[in-house]
Design an enzyme around this catalytic site. Structure first.
Site, PDB file in Angstrom:
ATOM      1  CB  SER A 124      -0.859  -0.014   1.270  1.00  8.50           C
ATOM      2  OG  SER A 124      -1.433   1.249   1.492  1.00  8.50           O
ATOM      3  CE1 TYR A 148      -3.790  -2.757   5.547  1.00  9.09           C
ATOM      4  CE2 TYR A 148      -3.368  -0.421   5.154  1.00  9.09           C
ATOM      5  CZ  TYR A 148      -3.628  -1.700   4.679  1.00  9.09           C
ATOM      6  OH  TYR A 148      -3.700  -1.907   3.314  1.00  9.09           O
ATOM      7  CE  LYS A 152      -1.421  -4.459   3.309  1.00  9.56           C
ATOM      8  NZ  LYS A 152      -1.759  -5.780   2.774  1.00  9.56           N
TER       9      LYS A 152
HETATM   10  P1  NAD Z   1     -11.017  -6.728   1.194  1.00  6.45           P
HETATM   11  O1  NAD Z   1     -11.222  -6.712   2.667  1.00  6.45           O
HETATM   12  O2  NAD Z   1     -12.159  -6.406   0.310  1.00  6.45           O
HETATM   13  O3  NAD Z   1     -10.407  -8.133   0.731  1.00  6.45           O
HETATM   14  C1  NAD Z   1      -9.563  -8.886   1.553  1.00  6.45           C
HETATM   15  C2  NAD Z   1     -10.105 -10.309   1.561  1.00  6.45           C
HETATM   16  O4  NAD Z   1      -9.259 -11.128   2.366  1.00  6.45           O
HETATM   17  C3  NAD Z   1     -11.508 -10.405   2.147  1.00  6.45           C
HETATM   18  O5  NAD Z   1     -12.326 -11.138   1.254  1.00  6.45           O
HETATM   19  C4  NAD Z   1     -11.321 -11.141   3.471  1.00  6.45           C
HETATM   20  O6  NAD Z   1     -12.432 -11.951   3.771  1.00  6.45           O
HETATM   21  C5  NAD Z   1     -10.053 -11.939   3.185  1.00  6.45           C
HETATM   22  N1  NAD Z   1      -9.217 -12.270   4.338  1.00  6.45           N
HETATM   23  C6  NAD Z   1      -8.708 -11.429   5.275  1.00  6.45           C
HETATM   24  N2  NAD Z   1      -7.930 -12.116   6.121  1.00  6.45           N
HETATM   25  C7  NAD Z   1      -7.928 -13.406   5.702  1.00  6.45           C
HETATM   26  C8  NAD Z   1      -7.313 -14.586   6.155  1.00  6.45           C
HETATM   27  N3  NAD Z   1      -6.519 -14.592   7.233  1.00  6.45           N
HETATM   28  N4  NAD Z   1      -7.532 -15.733   5.489  1.00  6.45           N
HETATM   29  C9  NAD Z   1      -8.344 -15.747   4.395  1.00  6.45           C
HETATM   30  N5  NAD Z   1      -8.957 -14.668   3.925  1.00  6.45           N
HETATM   31  C10 NAD Z   1      -8.749 -13.509   4.570  1.00  6.45           C
HETATM   32  O7  NAD Z   1      -9.795  -5.750   0.893  1.00  6.45           O
HETATM   33  P2  NAD Z   1      -9.251  -5.201  -0.495  1.00  6.45           P
HETATM   34  O8  NAD Z   1      -9.594  -3.761  -0.574  1.00  6.45           O
HETATM   35  O9  NAD Z   1      -9.664  -6.104  -1.587  1.00  6.45           O
HETATM   36  O10 NAD Z   1      -7.693  -5.306  -0.226  1.00  6.45           O
HETATM   37  C11 NAD Z   1      -6.927  -6.414  -0.658  1.00  6.45           C
HETATM   38  C12 NAD Z   1      -5.511  -6.226  -0.192  1.00  6.45           C
HETATM   39  O11 NAD Z   1      -5.009  -4.990  -0.702  1.00  6.45           O
HETATM   40  C13 NAD Z   1      -5.362  -6.142   1.321  1.00  6.45           C
HETATM   41  O12 NAD Z   1      -4.165  -6.805   1.697  1.00  6.45           O
HETATM   42  C14 NAD Z   1      -5.240  -4.657   1.586  1.00  6.45           C
HETATM   43  O13 NAD Z   1      -4.509  -4.378   2.744  1.00  6.45           O
HETATM   44  C15 NAD Z   1      -4.509  -4.189   0.347  1.00  6.45           C
HETATM   45  N6  NAD Z   1      -4.749  -2.767   0.021  1.00  6.45           N
HETATM   46  C16 NAD Z   1      -6.029  -2.310  -0.145  1.00  6.45           C
HETATM   47  C17 NAD Z   1      -6.240  -0.966  -0.433  1.00  6.45           C
HETATM   48  C18 NAD Z   1      -7.636  -0.418  -0.591  1.00  6.45           C
HETATM   49  O14 NAD Z   1      -7.799   0.810  -0.566  1.00  6.45           O
HETATM   50  N7  NAD Z   1      -8.658  -1.223  -0.810  1.00  6.45           N
HETATM   51  C19 NAD Z   1      -5.163  -0.086  -0.559  1.00  6.45           C
HETATM   52  C20 NAD Z   1      -3.874  -0.591  -0.393  1.00  6.45           C
HETATM   53  C21 NAD Z   1      -3.679  -1.947  -0.103  1.00  6.45           C
END
Ligand code: NAD
Ligand code: UDP
Length: 337
Positions: A124, A148, A152
């Site tokens: 991120s 958080y 990362k």
């Molecule tokens: P999200 O919460 O929609 O998707 C994450 C998924 O992982 C969910 O479906 C959740 O059920 C699953 N999950 C979480 N912990 C788990 C575990 N221990 N075992 C199995 N499944 C698990 O989030 P997103 O927005 O799709 O983000 C995806 C990744 O990208 C994350 O790692 C997040 O930190 C990173 N990210 C997101 C953003 C954003 O703005 N959305 C920005 C930067 C980084």
């Protein structure tokens, strides 16, 4: 070629699964559904007309990940699974460290065991902390202000150490800026329950009258209109970036790191006004105090991803606003049927 997508039912993972299937990969999803729903798997199948293998379970569960690898010949992993709410991470740091780091360690151990050493990791822009210069290059100093972000940064460090110890690994660290928008079909997107933390879901809940008013956190930043500036990127562009990164990894990349952003910053007010215009709706807002920990402006220099992957974001802020709203309206119509 089979790829494992952890967190594939989530917002970014689901859109990437669609792209992976369209690019000809076979997709296996593992997701514990802690922040997503099972029906996303059906939606992915509906959009692509292709099958997906789904395991409901936790990436922290070593036996489960081991079982998945023993059953399938997996060439690479796209690791999205993780908890992502900054505020919650401040209140429950151990939950965040346990979930995000344990899951990654498990995954890397099992991957090593099965000699699958290709991974794309969701990092991120939060790892840039409060950036001193804009736009932000991958070489900018790294720091974090909350648990958080620390997960990362630690995971990036773990991946670097793993690579140093064994150069057979190919690792792409992708630093996302602010993904918004949804798939054109309106079948998958982002629609969090309760009061959202992020701007776009909040705008939508105000537009649909689920929430009364958007609080704009500060209008006295050193930005053109005083409100916070971010690099919003369409989720489809972001998903496409993963396909390019995966191709790179599979061609023997070693360890690489790319910003996935558009390179353009938009203010909160610009986003609100664009949303109102393209969707022909009103978004009530008021100026509120700054949110603790927020930075004035953050946007990417995406040049490196273009040079190395031939990837750049193509969709604009209007597409993002239109597609995000279309998805939520479609969800609403479906639940009221
Ligand atoms: P999200 O919460 O929609 O998707 C994450 C998924 O992982 C969910 O479906 C959740 O059920 C699953 N999950 C979480 N912990 C788990 C575990 N221990 N075992 C199995 N499944 C698990 O989030 P997103 O927005 O799709 O983000 C995806 C990744 O990208 C994350 O790692 C997040 O930190 C990173 N990210 C997101 C953003 C954003 O703005 N959305 C920005 C930067 C980084
Ligand atoms: N923001 C806002 N009101 C909200 C949510 C967010 O004014 O209800 C602002 C926030 O201060 C920031 C921008 O919108 O300037 C993007 O916030 P978001 O939480 O979506 O992303 P992040 O700050 O993590 O980049």
């Amino acid at each position: 070629m089979k790829v494992l997508v952890t967190g594939g039912c989530g917002y970014i993972g689901s859109h990437t699964c669609v792209m992976l299937l369209e690019a000809g990969y076979d997709v296996i999803i593992v997701d514990n559904l802690c922040n997503s729903k099972r029906d996303v798997v059906d939606k992915i199948k509906e959009i692509t007309g292709k099958d997906v293998i789904f395991y409901k379970g936790d990436v922290c569960d070593y036996a489960l990940i081991n079982k998945i690898f023993s059953h399938h010949d997996i060439v690479a992993v796209l690791h999205f699974a993780g908890l992502k709410a900054v505020g919650e991470s401040v209140l429950k740091p151990l939950l965040y460290y346990r979930n995000n780091i344990d899951s990654t360690l498990n995954l890397l151990e099992v991957m090593t065991k099965y000699n699958c050493k290709n991974i794309v990791f969701s990092s991120s822009a939060t790892v840039y902390g409060a950036p001193k210069t804009l736009p932000i290059k991958e070489s900018a100093p790294l720091s974090t202000t909350n648990p958080y972000g620390s997960t990362k940064l630690y995971i990036e460090g773990i991946l670097r150490d793993v690579y140093e110890a064994d150069k057979n690994w190919n690792i792409a660290i992708l630093r996302y800026f602010n993904p918004i928008g949804a798939h054109k079909s309106g079948l998958i997107g982002e629609n969090p329950n309760g009061i959202p933390n992020n701007l776009m879901p909040y705008i939508i809940k105000v537009a649909t009258k689920e929430l009364e008013v958007l609080n704009i956190f500060g209008d006295d930043y050193d930005t053109p209109d005083g409100t916070g500036v971010r690099d919003y990127i369409h989720i489809i562009d972001l998903a496409k970036g993963h396909i390019k990164a995966l191709d790179k990894v599979l061609s023997g990349s070693g360890i690489v790191c790319y910003n996935l952003g558009t390179g353009h910053g938009y203010s909160v007010l610009e986003l609100v006004k664009t949303f109102e215009k393209v969707n022909n709706v009103k978004v009530n807002y008021r100026i509120a105090p700054r949110r603790e920990g927020d930075i004035a402006a953050c946007y990417a220099d995406p040049t490196y991803a273009f040079q190395e992957l031939g990837w750049k974001a193509e969709l604009g802020i209007e597409d993002m606003c239109r597609d995000a709203y279309n998805y939520v309206m479609k969800c609403k119509r479906n639940t009221s049927d």
